[in-house]
Design a protein around this motif. Structure first.
Motif, PDB file in Angstrom:
ATOM      1  N   ARG A 247      16.274  10.803  -3.138  1.00  0.00           N
ATOM      2  CA  ARG A 247      17.674   9.915  -3.491  1.00  0.00           C
ATOM      3  C   ARG A 247      18.851  10.823  -2.907  1.00  0.00           C
ATOM      4  NH1 ARG A 247      18.738   6.718  -7.224  1.00  0.00           N
ATOM      5  NH2 ARG A 247      16.941   6.844  -8.241  1.00  0.00           N
TER       6      ARG A 247
ATOM      7  N   GLN B  31      28.892   7.275  -3.950  1.00  0.00           N
ATOM      8  CA  GLN B  31      28.439   8.491  -4.892  1.00  0.00           C
ATOM      9  C   GLN B  31      29.514   9.280  -4.848  1.00  0.00           C
ATOM     10  OE1 GLN B  31      24.704   9.710  -2.829  1.00  0.00           O
ATOM     11  NE2 GLN B  31      23.775   7.357  -2.854  1.00  0.00           N
TER      12      GLN B  31
ATOM     13  N   VAL C 138      27.545   2.117  -3.897  1.00  0.00           N
ATOM     14  CA  VAL C 138      26.544   3.523  -4.364  1.00  0.00           C
ATOM     15  C   VAL C 138      25.598   3.668  -3.466  1.00  0.00           C
ATOM     16  CG1 VAL C 138      25.440   4.431  -6.507  1.00  0.00           C
ATOM     17  CG2 VAL C 138      27.800   3.386  -6.607  1.00  0.00           C
ATOM     18  N   ASP C 139      24.603   2.538  -3.409  1.00  0.00           N
ATOM     19  CA  ASP C 139      23.535   2.587  -2.515  1.00  0.00           C
ATOM     20  C   ASP C 139      23.288   1.332  -1.745  1.00  0.00           C
ATOM     21  OD1 ASP C 139      22.159   0.593  -4.231  1.00  0.00           O
ATOM     22  OD2 ASP C 139      21.489   2.254  -5.737  1.00  0.00           O
TER      23      ASP C 139
ATOM     24  N   SER D  39      31.422  10.371  -8.625  1.00  0.00           N
ATOM     25  CA  SER D  39      31.058  11.811  -9.075  1.00  0.00           C
ATOM     26  C   SER D  39      32.329  12.576  -9.342  1.00  0.00           C
ATOM     27  CB  SER D  39      30.246  12.639  -7.950  1.00  0.00           C
ATOM     28  OG  SER D  39      29.696  13.846  -8.573  1.00  0.00           O
TER      29      SER D  39
ATOM     30  N   ARG E  63      27.154  18.717  -1.845  1.00  0.00           N
ATOM     31  CA  ARG E  63      25.690  17.840  -1.852  1.00  0.00           C
ATOM     32  C   ARG E  63      24.967  18.023  -0.660  1.00  0.00           C
ATOM     33  NH1 ARG E  63      25.850  12.492  -5.020  1.00  0.00           N
ATOM     34  NH2 ARG E  63      27.044  12.813  -6.427  1.00  0.00           N
TER      35      ARG E  63
END
Length: 553
Positions: free
Chosen positions: A84, A92, A45-46, A96, A124
């Motif tokens: 972010r 991500q 995710v990150d 989502s 996005r």
């Protein structure tokens, strides 16, 4: 809105982040509002839980995101604060889409990569650019063309050429052109295959940038153009340069800015790149030199501390000095004599951030050497905590003083876990992250450096100076020069910075000031540290730069 998509071929780590940043600087030099977005194809995710040896440092944005280090390059080259949303990962996107499916937002549809995943990616990108008020968004697609992980992102950016108006989208492809010294020739075949793979997913690059050790000659660029369906005037060379801030100048000199103007239908504007020209001149021909030690445990991988190295470079530009970094493995500092051997030839000592017990005792010895030998000391995050542990042990006489991170049973937990961390679940995104205020006490060195009472700096930590020991530390001569106002009902709050009053320069910050340092606006603590190191080398007292003065002025 104008969109520029940057892809890479042949091998990874060619420098797409620097190319993206440099292109942004070229456009910023023409007065456009530009933002940049990094796509990372990994499923994380990150970047917060990935090891530095593999991916380099974790860059933290002001809103508390743990991102890829390229976000730091974007901020430094564009002189803007990103968020972010500027780092988009596979994790991500799929998270989502799955959450939307569980909420019933897709009704009775069969959720698929096309169109649901690709639509999520496009939405996005557009939302980020619009929210940040950009006229041009430069999107870097991580990885290498041909990777399975990148395919949904390549498909999404392919669709932009049909979703947007003609002249609003362009594709720039960075690829490797190896130089073989034995035959003294540049090999273009890898580039031909890379462009063929890109065209195979429906994207014809508008511009090619050829990465090589040397400037690629015109005849080679014409050959590449012939085999890739790109005009020779749209093929550029990106040779290895001495300083990364040269890259915008090298590309602009070849005409990349003019080609972008033509492709996107922009007004022809002469760019103002005078700052970059002046910065490169100072980096190449400085008036002074200074040597500082970086004491850490990832010293074999400088990218693990990339923003700190950039902070040194920015301070060097500000003081017209070359900052030479001596890498010191903390595990090699085993006693006082070893500390003297490894640190005796430097003008300043920085102990940087980190996690885990490995190398901690060596860092404590480094802090003690700096304190006792009056060598300028700069501690960042863990570096502040190290300085506090050293002071508690060797000045206050608190035998066994430590952090509960390294010794849960220490008799003197001068560094302890922050209370809210007791409730944190998991590791990803659960630290104290992003911008937090610190109130600086007047009359301190830190106040002279910043020139104001309240500042925001970015954080990434779980442990703090234990409030139960702050009074004893202050009574013992340590100055608490900044606090976080109003935290946890503890009066003024957590310790943000410490310093020694009778020392040329001995400062520790819980924050990470390197994350907000820019070439044109050096971080005040970095400026003060290099100034003090220069003063030590010259045998004079440190002179603090005017905090209101910026290099842009």
């Amino acid at each position: 809105m104008k969109y520029i998509f940057v892809t890479g071929g042949v091998v990874s780590s060619l420098g797409k982040g620097i190319l993206t940043s440099s292109l942004g600087a070229i456009l910023r030099g023409r007065g456009y509002r530009v933002t940049a977005l990094k796509i990372d194809p990994y499923v994380n995710v990150d970047a917060g839980t990935m090891r530095p040896y593999e991916h380099g440092e974790v860059f933290v944005t002001g809103d508390g995101a743990e991102t890829d280090l390229d976000i730091g390059h974007y901020e430094r080259f564009l002189d803007i604060d990103l968020a972010r949303a500027n780092n988009l990962t596979t994790g991500q996107v799929y998270l989502s889409v799955i959450q939307k499916e569980r909420r019933g937002e897709y009704l009775s549809q069969t959720v698929q990569v096309i169109p649901h995943i690709t639509d999520e990616i496009k939405e996005r990108i557009r939302r980020t650019a619009q929210e940040q008020g950009a006229e041009i968004v430069v999107v870097e697609v991580g990885g290498t063309v041909g990777d399975i992980e990148s395919l949904p992102f390549l498909e999404a950016i392919r669709q932009f050429q049909f979703d947007e108006n003609d002249g609003d989208v362009m594709y720039l492809h960075l690829t490797l052109v190896p130089y073989l010294p034995t035959s003294e020739e540049f090999k273009t075949k890898p580039t031909q295959h890379s462009v063929s793979a890109l065209r195979g997913v429906g994207i014809q690059p508008d511009v090619l940038v050829l990465r090589s050790e040397k400037m690629v000659p015109e005849d080679v660029r014409k050959k590449v153009a012939l085999f890739t369906n790109v005009r020779p005037s749209e093929v550029f060379s990106s040779p290895t340069v001495q300083h990364l801030y040269e890259v915008p100048l090298v590309l602009e000199e070849q005409g990349l800015g003019r080609i972008v103007e033509k492709k996107l239908g922009l007004e022809t504007i002469p760019p103002n790149l005078s700052f970059w020209q002046g910065a490169v001149k100072k980096l190449k021909h400085p008036s002074h030199e200074v040597r500082v030690a970086f004491v850490g445990k990832y010293v074999k991988m400088p990218d693990a501390y990339l923003s700190i190295l950039e902070g040194f470079r920015h301070a060097g530009i500000a003081h017209d000095a070359r900052v030479e970094v001596k890498w010191v493995n903390a595990e090699e500092i085993t006693d006082a004599s070893k500390a003297a051997e490894l640190l005796g030839d430097v003008d300043g000592i920085l102990v940087g951030p980190g996690f885990g017990i490995r190398g901690v005792e060596g860092k404590i010895l480094a802090a003690r050497y700096a304190r006792e030998h009056r060598v300028p000391y700069f501690g960042i995050c863990l570096g502040l905590q190290i300085a506090v542990i050293e002071y508690a042990r060797n000045v206050l006489g608190l035998e066994g003083a430590n952090s509960t991170e390294f010794d849960p049973y220490t008799p003197h937990p001068v560094i302890d876990l922050m209370p809210e961390q007791l409730e944190a679940e998991g590791l990803g995104g659960t630290m104290r992250l992003g911008n937090w205020p610190m109130r600086i006490h007047p009359g301190t060195i830190l106040h002279r450096l910043y020139g104001r009472d309240l500042v925001l700096e970015r954080h990434r930590h779980r442990y703090e100076v234990n409030p139960e020991y702050v009074g004893r530390l202050v009574e013992g001569g340590l100055t608490v020069s900044a606090l976080t106002p109003g935290m946890h009902g503890r009066g003024e709050g957590l310790v943000e910075a410490i310093e020694l009053p009778n020392h040329p320069f001995f400062i520790g910050l819980q924050a990470h000031p390197e994350l907000s340092s820019r070439p044109m606006r050096v971080s005040p603590p970095f400026s003060g540290f290099i100034e003090a190191a220069l003063a030590k080398k010259k045998g004079s007292g440190p002179q603090v730069l005017d905090p209101e003065k910026t290099l842009m002025e």
